[in-house]
Scaffold this motif. Structure first.
Motif, PDB file in Angstrom:
ATOM      1  N   THR A   1       0.855  -1.193   0.000  1.00 36.19           N
ATOM      2  CA  THR A   1       0.000   0.000   0.000  1.00 36.19           C
ATOM      3  C   THR A   1       0.891   1.243   0.000  1.00 36.19           C
ATOM      4  N   ARG A   2       0.582   2.177  -0.904  1.00 35.27           N
ATOM      5  CA  ARG A   2       1.358   3.402  -1.026  1.00 35.27           C
ATOM      6  C   ARG A   2       0.423   4.603  -1.109  1.00 35.27           C
ATOM      7  N   LYS A   3       0.921   5.754  -0.671  1.00 36.36           N
ATOM      8  CA  LYS A   3       0.167   6.989  -0.823  1.00 36.36           C
ATOM      9  C   LYS A   3       0.738   7.771  -2.002  1.00 36.36           C
ATOM     10  N   PRO A   4      -0.027   8.732  -2.531  1.00 33.59           N
ATOM     11  CA  PRO A   4       0.534   9.573  -3.598  1.00 33.59           C
ATOM     12  C   PRO A   4       1.847  10.194  -3.142  1.00 33.59           C
ATOM     13  N   GLY A   5       2.825  10.181  -4.012  1.00 36.68           N
ATOM     14  CA  GLY A   5       4.143  10.731  -3.691  1.00 36.68           C
ATOM     15  C   GLY A   5       5.098   9.677  -3.167  1.00 36.68           C
ATOM     16  N   GLU A   6       4.564   8.543  -2.756  1.00 37.77           N
ATOM     17  CA  GLU A   6       5.445   7.487  -2.242  1.00 37.77           C
ATOM     18  C   GLU A   6       5.883   6.566  -3.380  1.00 37.77           C
ATOM     19  N   SER A   7       6.983   5.882  -3.147  1.00 38.59           N
ATOM     20  CA  SER A   7       7.585   5.071  -4.210  1.00 38.59           C
ATOM     21  C   SER A   7       7.888   3.661  -3.746  1.00 38.59           C
ATOM     22  N   VAL A   8       8.229   2.843  -4.722  1.00 41.71           N
ATOM     23  CA  VAL A   8       8.678   1.484  -4.478  1.00 41.71           C
ATOM     24  C   VAL A   8       9.918   1.273  -5.335  1.00 41.71           C
TER      25      VAL A   8
ATOM     26  N   ASP B   1      17.950  -2.170  -7.761  1.00 43.06           N
ATOM     27  CA  ASP B   1      18.626  -0.886  -7.596  1.00 43.06           C
ATOM     28  C   ASP B   1      18.179   0.139  -8.619  1.00 43.06           C
ATOM     29  N   GLY B   2      17.695  -0.359  -9.743  1.00 41.36           N
ATOM     30  CA  GLY B   2      17.568   0.544 -10.877  1.00 41.36           C
ATOM     31  C   GLY B   2      16.165   1.028 -11.200  1.00 41.36           C
ATOM     32  N   ILE B   3      15.151   0.426 -10.598  1.00 41.01           N
ATOM     33  CA  ILE B   3      13.792   0.767 -11.013  1.00 41.01           C
ATOM     34  C   ILE B   3      13.018   1.342  -9.844  1.00 41.01           C
ATOM     35  N   LYS B   4      12.455   2.526 -10.063  1.00 41.50           N
ATOM     36  CA  LYS B   4      11.678   3.183  -9.025  1.00 41.50           C
ATOM     37  C   LYS B   4      10.297   3.500  -9.569  1.00 41.50           C
ATOM     38  N   ILE B   5       9.302   3.061  -8.859  1.00 44.71           N
ATOM     39  CA  ILE B   5       7.925   3.311  -9.281  1.00 44.71           C
ATOM     40  C   ILE B   5       7.265   4.221  -8.259  1.00 44.71           C
ATOM     41  N   THR B   6       6.758   5.330  -8.747  1.00 42.94           N
ATOM     42  CA  THR B   6       6.171   6.336  -7.861  1.00 42.94           C
ATOM     43  C   THR B   6       4.680   6.494  -8.158  1.00 42.94           C
ATOM     44  N   ILE B   7       3.873   6.526  -7.113  1.00 46.57           N
ATOM     45  CA  ILE B   7       2.469   6.869  -7.293  1.00 46.57           C
ATOM     46  C   ILE B   7       2.399   8.394  -7.348  1.00 46.57           C
ATOM     47  N   VAL B   8       2.075   8.913  -8.510  1.00 50.90           N
ATOM     48  CA  VAL B   8       2.122  10.360  -8.698  1.00 50.90           C
ATOM     49  C   VAL B   8       0.830  11.013  -8.236  1.00 50.90           C
ATOM     50  N   GLU B   9      -0.274  10.418  -8.643  1.00 52.73           N
ATOM     51  CA  GLU B   9      -1.547  11.086  -8.406  1.00 52.73           C
ATOM     52  C   GLU B   9      -2.691  10.069  -8.473  1.00 52.73           C
ATOM     53  N   ILE B  10      -3.692  10.270  -7.645  1.00 53.30           N
ATOM     54  CA  ILE B  10      -4.892   9.450  -7.720  1.00 53.30           C
ATOM     55  C   ILE B  10      -6.057  10.371  -8.040  1.00 53.30           C
ATOM     56  N   LYS B  11      -6.745  10.076  -9.149  1.00 54.86           N
ATOM     57  CA  LYS B  11      -7.827  10.950  -9.593  1.00 54.86           C
ATOM     58  C   LYS B  11      -8.996  10.062  -9.970  1.00 54.86           C
ATOM     59  N   GLY B  12     -10.003   9.997  -9.100  1.00 53.04           N
ATOM     60  CA  GLY B  12     -11.140   9.128  -9.385  1.00 53.04           C
ATOM     61  C   GLY B  12     -10.667   7.694  -9.464  1.00 53.04           C
ATOM     62  N   ASN B  13     -10.985   7.035 -10.586  1.00 54.66           N
ATOM     63  CA  ASN B  13     -10.563   5.636 -10.718  1.00 54.66           C
ATOM     64  C   ASN B  13      -9.271   5.512 -11.528  1.00 54.66           C
ATOM     65  N   GLN B  14      -8.527   6.605 -11.651  1.00 53.56           N
ATOM     66  CA  GLN B  14      -7.271   6.542 -12.388  1.00 53.56           C
ATOM     67  C   GLN B  14      -6.105   6.852 -11.460  1.00 53.56           C
ATOM     68  N   ILE B  15      -5.037   6.128 -11.687  1.00 52.84           N
ATOM     69  CA  ILE B  15      -3.832   6.340 -10.891  1.00 52.84           C
ATOM     70  C   ILE B  15      -2.693   6.642 -11.847  1.00 52.84           C
ATOM     71  N   ARG B  16      -2.012   7.755 -11.604  1.00 49.95           N
ATOM     72  CA  ARG B  16      -0.838   8.082 -12.430  1.00 49.95           C
ATOM     73  C   ARG B  16       0.396   7.513 -11.762  1.00 49.95           C
TER      74      ARG B  16
END
Lengths: 110, 170
Positions: free
Chosen positions: A5-12, A16-31
């Motif tokens: 579970t992540r909040k907007p702005g948090e990453s996984v 070492d090389g791959i970072k996935i960030t939850i940028v924004e949650i808007k309705g049923n879409q997640i950037r």
């Protein structure tokens, strides 16, 4: 599947090389933002499967359909003359007909 | 390109192909695609064979059965927005490298149904003969762009069966 579970702005991080960030949650879409090495190819799932499927179909050129290519070849050249719109781009890459890597088809004698 | 000449003859390789039989081609014409076409990673080396313009065959060197029909991407003119993957690590494409765009064609028995995959063309760096299939995120690019143009009308007649060649590949 690992589920976090992540909040907007948090990453996984993945390795070492791959970072996935939850940028924004808007309705049923997640950037989602992805930082990854350039050699990692990133595709939307449905498009990835669509290309695999199209490649598979392209690899199955049925016997007999090759004749259709001849008609298509004639059609294509008349389109180019007629419409004038679809002109080969005058770039250095295209001074010869077709890509340079083309080799003449040469049957080896048995 | 390399000025070397070995007894005046460029080295050749022999390629087995189901469709065209045994072919002898210059060794330096082989295109290497480290990842293969998407979904076909087993085929990494290809040669190009001329067909009726604008079509060519991309014949796999590793697998005699595997071949694709392709169209030179520059045939589609300026409307086809396919920016070259400069800096791509697989083909090491630099700004001043010459490159080819090969658009993969899905051939159907009826030529009017034959389409080109503008969304995922193959780029070949002509400097090192390395290729990669790129998927564009651009939603305006179709995976099934129809190649047939109705406006030319008379071309329909020319698809008659006068050229019924006996050799039917698989």
């Amino acid at each position: 599947m690992l589920i976090l579970t992540r909040k907007p702005g948090e990453s996984v991080f993945i390795g070492d090389g791959i970072k996935i960030t939850i940028v924004e949650i808007k309705g049923n879409q997640i950037r989602v933002g992805i930082d990854a090495p350039k050699e990692m190819r990133i595709y939307r799932e449905e498009i990835y499967y669509q290309i695999i499927e199209e490649n598979k179909q392209a690899a199955e050129v049925l016997a007999g359909s090759e004749e259709g290519l001849e008609g298509l070849s004639v059609n294509w050249s008349s389109r180019k003359q007629g419409a004038g719109k679809v002109q080969t781009e005058a770039k250095k890459e295209t001074e010869s007909q077709g890509p340079e890597v083309v080799v003449k088809r040469k049957k080896k004698k048995d | 390109m390399s000025g070397k000449e070995e007894k005046g003859q460029a080295p050749t390789i022999v390629v087995q192909s189901t469709r065209f039989g045994e072919l002898e081609v210059p060794a330096d014409s082989v295109i290497t695609m480290p990842s293969g076409l998407i979904g076909f990673s087993r085929g990494q080396k290809f040669i190009m064979l001329e067909h009726k313009p604008p079509f060519s065959w991309l014949q796999c060197v590793d697998d005699p059965n595997l071949a694709f029909v392709v169209v030179d991407g520059f045939e589609f003119g300026e409307d086809y927005k396919a920016p070259p993957p400069i800096g791509d690590p697989e083909i090491e494409l630099k700004d001043d490298d010459e490159y080819a765009i090969l658009v993969v064609v899905t051939v159907r028995p009826n030529p009017k149904d034959t389409t080109a995959n503008l969304k995922a063309p193959v780029f070949v760096n002509l400097r090192n003969k390395r290729g990669v299939q790129i998927i564009f995120d651009n939603p305006n690019l179709s995976t099934r762009f129809p190649l047939w143009n109705e406006d030319t009308g008379q071309a329909t007649k020319e698809t008659d069966q006068s050229k019924n060649e006996p050799d039917q590949g698989k």
